[in-house]
Design a protein around this motif. Structure first.
Motif, PDB file in Angstrom:
ATOM      1  N   ALA A 178       0.954  -6.852  48.762  1.00 50.76           N
ATOM      2  CA  ALA A 178       1.010  -5.755  47.800  1.00 50.76           C
ATOM      3  C   ALA A 178       2.432  -5.600  47.292  1.00 50.76           C
ATOM      4  CB  ALA A 178       0.539  -4.468  48.453  1.00 50.76           C
ATOM      5  N   ALA A 179       2.578  -5.527  45.988  1.00 52.58           N
ATOM      6  CA  ALA A 179       3.882  -5.364  45.361  1.00 52.58           C
ATOM      7  C   ALA A 179       4.080  -3.918  44.929  1.00 52.58           C
ATOM      8  CB  ALA A 179       4.008  -6.294  44.166  1.00 52.58           C
ATOM      9  N   SER A 180       5.302  -3.430  45.120  1.00 53.63           N
ATOM     10  CA  SER A 180       5.593  -2.044  44.738  1.00 53.63           C
ATOM     11  C   SER A 180       5.706  -1.888  43.234  1.00 53.63           C
ATOM     12  CB  SER A 180       6.886  -1.583  45.406  1.00 53.63           C
ATOM     13  OG  SER A 180       7.955  -2.415  45.003  1.00 53.63           O
ATOM     14  N   GLY A 181       5.924  -3.029  42.562  1.00 50.45           N
ATOM     15  CA  GLY A 181       5.973  -3.005  41.113  1.00 50.45           C
ATOM     16  C   GLY A 181       5.204  -4.187  40.570  1.00 50.45           C
ATOM     17  N   SER A 182       5.293  -4.359  39.282  1.00 46.33           N
ATOM     18  CA  SER A 182       4.533  -5.447  38.667  1.00 46.33           C
ATOM     19  C   SER A 182       5.133  -6.802  38.992  1.00 46.33           C
ATOM     20  CB  SER A 182       4.489  -5.255  37.151  1.00 46.33           C
ATOM     21  OG  SER A 182       3.867  -6.374  36.546  1.00 46.33           O
ATOM     22  N   THR A 183       4.267  -7.742  39.337  1.00 45.81           N
ATOM     23  CA  THR A 183       4.702  -9.124  39.540  1.00 45.81           C
ATOM     24  C   THR A 183       4.242 -10.008  38.387  1.00 45.81           C
ATOM     25  OG1 THR A 183       2.713  -9.598  40.835  1.00 45.81           O
ATOM     26  CG2 THR A 183       4.673  -8.918  42.053  1.00 45.81           C
ATOM     27  N   ALA A 184       3.748  -9.382  37.351  1.00 42.80           N
ATOM     28  CA  ALA A 184       3.228 -10.152  36.223  1.00 42.80           C
ATOM     29  C   ALA A 184       4.308 -11.021  35.594  1.00 42.80           C
ATOM     30  CB  ALA A 184       2.627  -9.215  35.182  1.00 42.80           C
ATOM     31  N   SER A 185       5.570 -10.581  35.715  1.00 38.01           N
ATOM     32  CA  SER A 185       6.660 -11.362  35.129  1.00 38.01           C
ATOM     33  C   SER A 185       7.046 -12.563  35.973  1.00 38.01           C
ATOM     34  CB  SER A 185       7.886 -10.472  34.927  1.00 38.01           C
ATOM     35  OG  SER A 185       8.366 -10.017  36.175  1.00 38.01           O
ATOM     36  N   ILE A 186       6.540 -12.601  37.207  1.00 38.59           N
ATOM     37  CA  ILE A 186       6.801 -13.746  38.088  1.00 38.59           C
ATOM     38  C   ILE A 186       5.715 -14.777  37.821  1.00 38.59           C
ATOM     39  CG2 ILE A 186       7.048 -14.547  40.448  1.00 38.59           C
ATOM     40  CD1 ILE A 186       7.873 -11.712  41.228  1.00 38.59           C
ATOM     41  N   ASN A 187       6.107 -15.873  37.221  1.00 41.87           N
ATOM     42  CA  ASN A 187       5.116 -16.843  36.763  1.00 41.87           C
ATOM     43  C   ASN A 187       4.289 -17.433  37.902  1.00 41.87           C
ATOM     44  OD1 ASN A 187       3.771 -18.492  34.832  1.00 41.87           O
ATOM     45  ND2 ASN A 187       5.071 -20.202  35.451  1.00 41.87           N
ATOM     46  N   VAL A 188       4.981 -17.779  38.998  1.00 44.68           N
ATOM     47  CA  VAL A 188       4.276 -18.387  40.116  1.00 44.68           C
ATOM     48  C   VAL A 188       4.586 -17.617  41.396  1.00 44.68           C
ATOM     49  CG1 VAL A 188       3.846 -20.487  41.432  1.00 44.68           C
ATOM     50  CG2 VAL A 188       4.452 -20.641  39.006  1.00 44.68           C
ATOM     51  N   MET A 189       3.533 -17.237  42.095  1.00 52.54           N
ATOM     52  CA  MET A 189       3.662 -16.592  43.392  1.00 52.54           C
ATOM     53  C   MET A 189       3.076 -17.525  44.449  1.00 52.54           C
ATOM     54  SD  MET A 189       5.058 -13.511  43.317  1.00 52.54           S
ATOM     55  CE  MET A 189       4.424 -12.732  44.803  1.00 52.54           C
ATOM     56  N   GLY A 190       3.533 -17.352  45.663  1.00 54.40           N
ATOM     57  CA  GLY A 190       3.026 -18.216  46.714  1.00 54.40           C
ATOM     58  C   GLY A 190       2.955 -17.548  48.066  1.00 54.40           C
ATOM     59  N   TRP A 191       2.186 -18.156  48.936  1.00 52.90           N
ATOM     60  CA  TRP A 191       2.144 -17.788  50.345  1.00 52.90           C
ATOM     61  C   TRP A 191       2.892 -18.855  51.133  1.00 52.90           C
ATOM     62  CZ3 TRP A 191       0.627 -13.368  52.542  1.00 52.90           C
ATOM     63  CH2 TRP A 191      -0.203 -12.505  51.819  1.00 52.90           C
TER      64      TRP A 191
END
Length: 115
Positions: A22-35
């Motif tokens: 869960a992100a406290s703010g928007s992660t939409a600007s982060i093109n790629v997320m990962g585990w």
């Protein structure tokens, strides 16, 4: 943005867990997320990645076919569904951007798979 991982626990081999990031703010600007995951005494591994729109995913060979990554930008949350867990999946799991942004590290969530 701060990331908080949850959903880990102790499970028997063959079992399933669903991790959340869960992100406290928007992660939409982060093109790629990962585990990512790190087991004691081992290097950190990239487990799975997903693009901002969720249209493209990639998996490490050692989880392909067992894990599924997804994200819900409306909820600012990313998920990792883990099925057919193996003892070798035991690790602390973190989410972060790809490439890593050091300031985004959360506390992680422990996954322990017993044989």
């Amino acid at each position: 943005v701060q990331l908080v991982e949850s959903g880990g626990g102790l499970v028997q081999a063959g079992g399933s867990l669903r991790l959340s990031c869960a992100a406290s703010g928007s992660t939409a600007s982060i093109n790629v997320m990962g585990w990512y995951r790190q087991a004691p005494g081992k290097q950190r591994e990239l487990v799975a990645t997903i693009t901002s729109g969720g249209g493209s995913t990639n998996y490490a060979t050692f989880v392909k076919g067992r894990f599924t990554i997804s994200r819900d930008n409306a909820k600012n949350t990313m998920y990792l569904q883990m099925n057919s867990l193996k003892p070798g999946d035991t690790a602390v799991y973190h989410c972060n951007a790809v490439p890593i942004r050091p300031g985004l590290w959360g506390q992680g969530t422990q996954v322990t798979v017993s044989s």
